[in-house]
Scaffold this active site. Structure first.
Site: not given
Length: 188
Positions: A22, A44, A52
């Site tokens: 990522y 988000e 995350w």
């Protein structure tokens, strides 16, 4: 001495292959298109208050649960869909965030009906490039005047769960700002 790919300096994500991928291939790269930006906005929003990496690990589950992040499809979700999503262990089961994802899909569809796009709205808030790369994370803000303006405009257009901090994270993830730390392999 660098002998392995994981020895390279990353400003985050080192040690987990999914997180490294990522960081290296996606975070900070320009993202365009309403569906792609809607996906990032939803993710988000779901990340708020969580790691995350948790969201990355559930990303495919989110894609399946939210119809590939097709705003028109998600905009048609109803109460039964909310209950289905609340029972889906492949996503983060938070009613407010699920309902926000549906509301935001409806807002994207409304924008499109007006001849506008989420892409145009988001990218109109791209700030000028920084003169110097941040030396460390203490030099990276949680929000900026630009993310506050983006949040304000999105709220005026019917979007929810789009505060300035979440919108700054969106701006980072989608390449509107480049917050890779000095010396990071992701620095452009």
């Amino acid at each position: 001495m660098i002998t392995q790919p994981h020895d390279l300096l990353r400003c985050f994500g080192a040690g987990d292959p999914l997180y490294e991928r990522y960081h290296d291939e996606e975070w900070g790269q320009p993202v365009h298109g309403d569906a792609a930006l809607y996906e990032r906005m939803v993710l988000e929003g779901f990340q708020s208050g969580l790691s995350w990496l948790t969201i990355l690990r559930k990303r495919e589950g989110f894609r399946e649960a939210f119809a590939g992040f097709d705003p028109a499809a998600v905009a048609a979700f109803d109460g039964d869909d909310v209950e289905r999503l609340m029972a889906d262990a492949n996503i983060v089961r938070n009613r407010r965030k699920i309902e926000a994802a549906i509301t935001n899909a409806q807002a994207v569809v409304d924008l499109q009906a007006q001849g506008r796009s989420l892409d145009e709205v988001v990218w109109s808030h791209r700030p000028a490039a920084r003169e110097a790369r941040p030396a460390d994370w203490t030099q990276v803000p949680a929000s900026t005047d630009d993310s506050k303006a983006l949040a304000k405009e999105l709220k005026s257009l019917g979007f929810v769960f789009v505060g300035p901090t979440t919108m700054y994270a969106l701006m980072q993830a989608c390449g509107l700002v480049d917050d890779h730390i000095a010396g990071c392999i992701g620095a452009r």
